[in-house]
Scaffold this active site. Structure first.
Site, mmCIF file in Angstrom:
data_model
loop_
_atom_site.group_PDB
_atom_site.id
_atom_site.type_symbol
_atom_site.label_atom_id
_atom_site.label_comp_id
_atom_site.label_asym_id
_atom_site.label_seq_id
_atom_site.Cartn_x
_atom_site.Cartn_y
_atom_site.Cartn_z
ATOM 1 C CG ASN A 30 2.389 1.369 -5.764
ATOM 2 O OD1 ASN A 30 3.104 1.378 -6.766
ATOM 3 N ND2 ASN A 30 1.616 2.391 -5.433
ATOM 4 C CG ASP A 40 2.587 5.977 -2.522
ATOM 5 O OD1 ASP A 40 3.745 6.400 -2.609
ATOM 6 O OD2 ASP A 40 1.916 5.621 -3.508
ATOM 7 C CE1 TYR A 127 -0.116 -2.882 -0.685
ATOM 8 C CE2 TYR A 127 2.204 -2.972 -0.085
ATOM 9 C CZ TYR A 127 1.221 -2.737 -1.019
ATOM 10 O OH TYR A 127 1.576 -2.355 -2.307
#
Ligand code: ADP
Length: 175
Positions: A30, A40, A127
């Protein structure tokens, strides 16, 4: 599944990016470069606090760009963090920004003498980028780059789950 692009190899595998033995792995980060969820979170958990400490020094990363840090406890020596676009409708520069993520990550690899790297499927989780469209952008951008940069010996796209692997496999055959 793998194909040759000049002297370089482009490889598709189903698996977990945190376990790859390439010199670098790419993180779908991010823009604050703070540990989040998805790939992540997995990278920060597996790599340990050294990655977060290095990220903090960088002060974030704009969408479409990339930054490099240590790989901490990972097998990979480096993590390249890139910030993918949040998908709205495909008309807000999403393809261009997604291509930029792959290209900028590859440029960082070239600049740092990194000969092998592994990517996840950037932007296709939280996303919301449609996997088929993202696969086409990813594969086209990587093959275009490799065609001009023989210093990168191997790019591995690590697809999380059979469904993602099959979508990328089909897109590669169509390319
Ligand atoms: P983004 O915010 O860029 O969409 P996500 O982490 O939510 O990033 O998802 C990106 C892609 O990474 C998704 O397709 C997801 O299935 C995949 N993914 C999640 N965990 C892993 C992992 N450990 N290794 C490889 N890919 C992963």
């Amino acid at each position: 599944m793998e194909v040759k692009v000049g002297p370089s190899t482009l490889e598709l595998v189903e698996g977990d990016i945190t376990r790859q033995d390439t010199v670098a792995i790419v993180n779908a980060a991010n823009k604050h470069l703070r540990p989040g969820g998805g790939v992540d979170g997995a990278i920060h958990r597996a790599g340990g606090p050294a990655i977060e400490a290095a990220c903090r020094q960088l002060g974030g990363c704009p969408m479409g760009e990339a930054r490099i840090t240590t790989g901490g406890n990972l097998k990979a020596r480096y993590v390249i963090h890139t910030v993918g676009p949040v998908y709205r409708d495909g008309c807000h520069r999403e393809p261009e920004l997604l291509a930029s993520c792959y290209r900028e990550s590859l440029k960082l690899a070239s600049a740092n003498g990194i000969k092998s790297l592994a990517f996840p499927s950037i932007s296709t989780g939280v996303y919301g980028y449609p996997m088929e469209d993202a696969a086409r952008v990813a594969l086209k951008t990587v093959t275009d780059y490799l065609a001009h940069h023989p210093e990168i010996e191997r790019v591995r796209l690590v697809l999380f789950g059979r469904a993602a692997y099959e979508v990328y496999g089909k897109a590669l055959q169509e390319l």
